[in-house]
Motif scaffolding. Structure first.
Motif, mmCIF file in Angstrom:
data_model
loop_
_atom_site.group_PDB
_atom_site.id
_atom_site.type_symbol
_atom_site.label_atom_id
_atom_site.label_comp_id
_atom_site.label_asym_id
_atom_site.label_seq_id
_atom_site.Cartn_x
_atom_site.Cartn_y
_atom_site.Cartn_z
ATOM 1 N N VAL A 90 110.595 -19.255 -22.271
ATOM 2 C CA VAL A 90 109.661 -19.665 -23.322
ATOM 3 C C VAL A 90 108.351 -20.156 -22.711
ATOM 4 C CG1 VAL A 90 109.259 -21.303 -25.213
ATOM 5 C CG2 VAL A 90 111.473 -20.132 -25.006
ATOM 6 N N HIS A 91 108.427 -20.981 -21.684
ATOM 7 C CA HIS A 91 107.200 -21.465 -21.045
ATOM 8 C C HIS A 91 106.436 -20.309 -20.383
ATOM 9 C CE1 HIS A 91 107.966 -25.569 -22.078
ATOM 10 N NE2 HIS A 91 109.043 -25.667 -21.317
ATOM 11 N N HIS A 92 107.166 -19.371 -19.799
ATOM 12 C CA HIS A 92 106.524 -18.189 -19.217
ATOM 13 C C HIS A 92 105.778 -17.403 -20.287
ATOM 14 C CE1 HIS A 92 105.976 -14.205 -17.488
ATOM 15 N NE2 HIS A 92 106.717 -13.716 -18.470
ATOM 16 N N MET A 93 106.363 -17.262 -21.446
ATOM 17 C CA MET A 93 105.714 -16.510 -22.522
ATOM 18 C C MET A 93 104.364 -17.133 -22.883
ATOM 19 S SD MET A 93 109.076 -15.649 -24.837
ATOM 20 C CE MET A 93 108.243 -14.722 -26.128
ATOM 21 N N ALA A 94 104.311 -18.467 -22.931
ATOM 22 C CA ALA A 94 103.038 -19.137 -23.233
ATOM 23 C C ALA A 94 102.027 -18.879 -22.127
ATOM 24 C CB ALA A 94 103.270 -20.635 -23.438
ATOM 25 N N ASP A 95 102.446 -19.010 -20.876
ATOM 26 C CA ASP A 95 101.536 -18.755 -19.754
ATOM 27 C C ASP A 95 101.051 -17.311 -19.762
ATOM 28 O OD1 ASP A 95 101.672 -21.333 -18.764
ATOM 29 O OD2 ASP A 95 103.153 -20.853 -17.216
ATOM 30 N N ASN A 96 101.966 -16.395 -19.966
ATOM 31 C CA ASN A 96 101.605 -14.980 -19.956
ATOM 32 C C ASN A 96 100.618 -14.643 -21.072
ATOM 33 O OD1 ASN A 96 102.277 -12.152 -18.875
ATOM 34 N ND2 ASN A 96 102.370 -11.972 -21.094
ATOM 35 N N ASP A 97 100.873 -15.164 -22.266
ATOM 36 C CA ASP A 97 100.023 -14.809 -23.397
ATOM 37 C C ASP A 97 98.632 -15.406 -23.259
ATOM 38 O OD1 ASP A 97 102.181 -13.390 -24.250
ATOM 39 O OD2 ASP A 97 102.341 -14.367 -26.194
ATOM 40 N N MET A 98 98.520 -16.607 -22.674
ATOM 41 C CA MET A 98 97.182 -17.151 -22.403
ATOM 42 C C MET A 98 96.434 -16.231 -21.442
ATOM 43 S SD MET A 98 97.521 -21.281 -22.045
ATOM 44 C CE MET A 98 98.716 -21.219 -20.718
ATOM 45 N N ASN A 99 97.108 -15.826 -20.374
ATOM 46 C CA ASN A 99 96.482 -14.934 -19.390
ATOM 47 C C ASN A 99 96.121 -13.592 -20.011
ATOM 48 O OD1 ASN A 99 96.307 -15.981 -16.492
ATOM 49 N ND2 ASN A 99 98.310 -16.708 -17.152
ATOM 50 N N ALA A 100 97.010 -13.032 -20.821
ATOM 51 C CA ALA A 100 96.761 -11.729 -21.437
ATOM 52 C C ALA A 100 95.573 -11.799 -22.392
ATOM 53 C CB ALA A 100 98.013 -11.247 -22.178
ATOM 54 N N PHE A 101 95.472 -12.857 -23.159
ATOM 55 C CA PHE A 101 94.359 -13.030 -24.095
ATOM 56 C C PHE A 101 93.036 -13.084 -23.332
ATOM 57 C CE2 PHE A 101 91.908 -16.163 -26.841
ATOM 58 C CZ PHE A 101 91.520 -15.235 -27.787
ATOM 59 N N LEU A 102 93.030 -13.822 -22.239
ATOM 60 C CA LEU A 102 91.801 -13.924 -21.444
ATOM 61 C C LEU A 102 91.446 -12.597 -20.779
ATOM 62 C CD1 LEU A 102 92.259 -17.470 -19.907
ATOM 63 C CD2 LEU A 102 90.782 -16.787 -21.810
ATOM 64 N N ARG A 103 92.430 -11.855 -20.306
ATOM 65 C CA ARG A 103 92.151 -10.523 -19.740
ATOM 66 C C ARG A 103 91.539 -9.618 -20.805
ATOM 67 N NH1 ARG A 103 97.177 -11.458 -17.033
ATOM 68 N NH2 ARG A 103 98.290 -10.395 -18.690
ATOM 69 N N PHE A 104 92.070 -9.685 -22.002
ATOM 70 C CA PHE A 104 91.576 -8.875 -23.112
ATOM 71 C C PHE A 104 90.112 -9.216 -23.402
ATOM 72 C CE2 PHE A 104 91.645 -6.875 -27.280
ATOM 73 C CZ PHE A 104 92.664 -5.930 -27.179
ATOM 74 N N LYS A 105 89.800 -10.510 -23.486
ATOM 75 C CA LYS A 105 88.432 -10.937 -23.773
ATOM 76 C C LYS A 105 87.484 -10.546 -22.637
ATOM 77 C CE LYS A 105 87.496 -14.575 -26.076
ATOM 78 N NZ LYS A 105 87.350 -15.852 -26.774
ATOM 79 N N ARG A 106 87.941 -10.648 -21.420
ATOM 80 C CA ARG A 106 87.090 -10.244 -20.299
ATOM 81 C C ARG A 106 86.786 -8.755 -20.375
ATOM 82 N NH1 ARG A 106 88.881 -11.401 -14.741
ATOM 83 N NH2 ARG A 106 86.728 -10.785 -14.330
ATOM 84 N N ALA A 107 87.777 -7.950 -20.747
ATOM 85 C CA ALA A 107 87.551 -6.504 -20.861
ATOM 86 C C ALA A 107 86.548 -6.192 -21.965
ATOM 87 C CB ALA A 107 88.865 -5.775 -21.114
ATOM 88 N N LEU A 108 86.465 -7.034 -22.969
ATOM 89 C CA LEU A 108 85.495 -6.820 -24.048
ATOM 90 C C LEU A 108 84.070 -7.221 -23.645
ATOM 91 C CD1 LEU A 108 87.589 -8.073 -27.084
ATOM 92 C CD2 LEU A 108 86.782 -5.721 -26.693
ATOM 93 N N THR A 109 83.966 -8.064 -22.628
ATOM 94 C CA THR A 109 82.650 -8.603 -22.275
ATOM 95 C C THR A 109 82.179 -8.220 -20.873
ATOM 96 O OG1 THR A 109 83.662 -10.673 -21.514
ATOM 97 C CG2 THR A 109 82.936 -10.570 -23.828
ATOM 98 N N GLU A 110 83.032 -7.546 -20.104
ATOM 99 C CA GLU A 110 82.691 -7.123 -18.751
ATOM 100 C C GLU A 110 83.097 -5.664 -18.589
ATOM 101 O OE1 GLU A 110 84.379 -9.821 -15.781
ATOM 102 O OE2 GLU A 110 84.456 -11.393 -17.314
ATOM 103 N N ASP A 111 82.541 -5.012 -17.597
ATOM 104 C CA ASP A 111 82.891 -3.616 -17.338
ATOM 105 C C ASP A 111 84.088 -3.548 -16.394
ATOM 106 O OD1 ASP A 111 80.911 -2.519 -18.946
ATOM 107 O OD2 ASP A 111 79.426 -2.656 -17.334
ATOM 108 N N ALA A 112 85.241 -3.162 -16.953
ATOM 109 C CA ALA A 112 86.488 -2.969 -16.195
ATOM 110 C C ALA A 112 86.738 -4.090 -15.183
ATOM 111 C CB ALA A 112 86.487 -1.604 -15.515
ATOM 112 N N PRO A 113 86.803 -5.341 -15.653
ATOM 113 C CA PRO A 113 87.016 -6.445 -14.717
ATOM 114 C C PRO A 113 88.390 -6.365 -14.031
ATOM 115 C CG PRO A 113 87.375 -7.195 -16.942
ATOM 116 C CD PRO A 113 86.834 -5.786 -17.044
ATOM 117 N N ALA A 114 88.443 -6.933 -12.856
ATOM 118 C CA ALA A 114 89.727 -7.054 -12.161
ATOM 119 C C ALA A 114 90.487 -8.209 -12.800
ATOM 120 C CB ALA A 114 89.512 -7.319 -10.676
#
Length: 174
Positions: A63-87
């Motif tokens: 359960v704690h992993h799911m929260a950590d993962n989803d925070m990271n995934a959300f931020l990766r998604f937002k970075r992809a919307l605002t940057e060109d193919a970010p790492a």
């Protein structure tokens, strides 16, 4: 053992999803945290400390992993919307699972999942079809379009909730 590890099977994405499919996944995101909350409802402290499979994480760690993962995934998604193919950054989920916050009660992580999912669904409502072609580069998966990232996000939540539900069924926990 693979049935315990992957009770819903491995991830298989839809190559060219329709706007309707994206809408269904967006709506599903809003139900993921409540489904997890229902799955862990009334589990005892001992049950929360039970690994979902031999050698696997405990229910509490999942359960704690799911929260950590989803925070990271959300931020990766937002970075992809605002940057060109970010790492995309990585994190040592195996080591994070050993940190002290993974021994906390589940409520903060369940509340965090609900909040992140509401924010994510809110963001998805504003996207145009072309936005889903944007991408980020994952060290483990390579280049991922936002179409694929959205599907992986939903699958990841289903996957871990199913691990817990499968454990409950095997153990005869109500």
């Amino acid at each position: 053992m693979d049935a315990y590890r992957f009770p819903i099977g491995p991830f298989h994405g839809v190559p060219n999803p329709s706007p309707q499919q994206r809408m269904e996944w967006m709506e599903e995101i809003l139900g993921l945290a409540p489904a997890l909350r229902q799955t862990v409802h009334k589990l005892t402290g001992e049950q929360l400390l039970t690994p979902y499979r031999p050698g696997g994480w405990t229910v509490q760690q999942v359960v704690h992993h799911m929260a950590d993962n989803d925070m990271n995934a959300f931020l990766r998604f937002k970075r992809a919307l605002t940057e060109d193919a970010p790492a995309a950054g990585t994190y040592r989920e195996d080591l994070w699972a050993e940190l002290g916050d993974y021994r906390m009660p589940l409520e903060p992580s369940l509340a965090l999942l609900e909040a992140v999912h509401q924010r994510f669904a809110g963001l998805l409502r504003t996207l145009q079809p072309a936005d889903y072609a944007r991408s980020f580069v994952s060290p483990t998966h390579g280049a991922l379009s936002l179409d694929t990232a959205l599907q992986r996000f939903v699958w990841h939540n289903r996957h871990h909730t199913a691990q817990i539900a499968s454990l409950k069924a095997r153990m005869g926990w109500a």
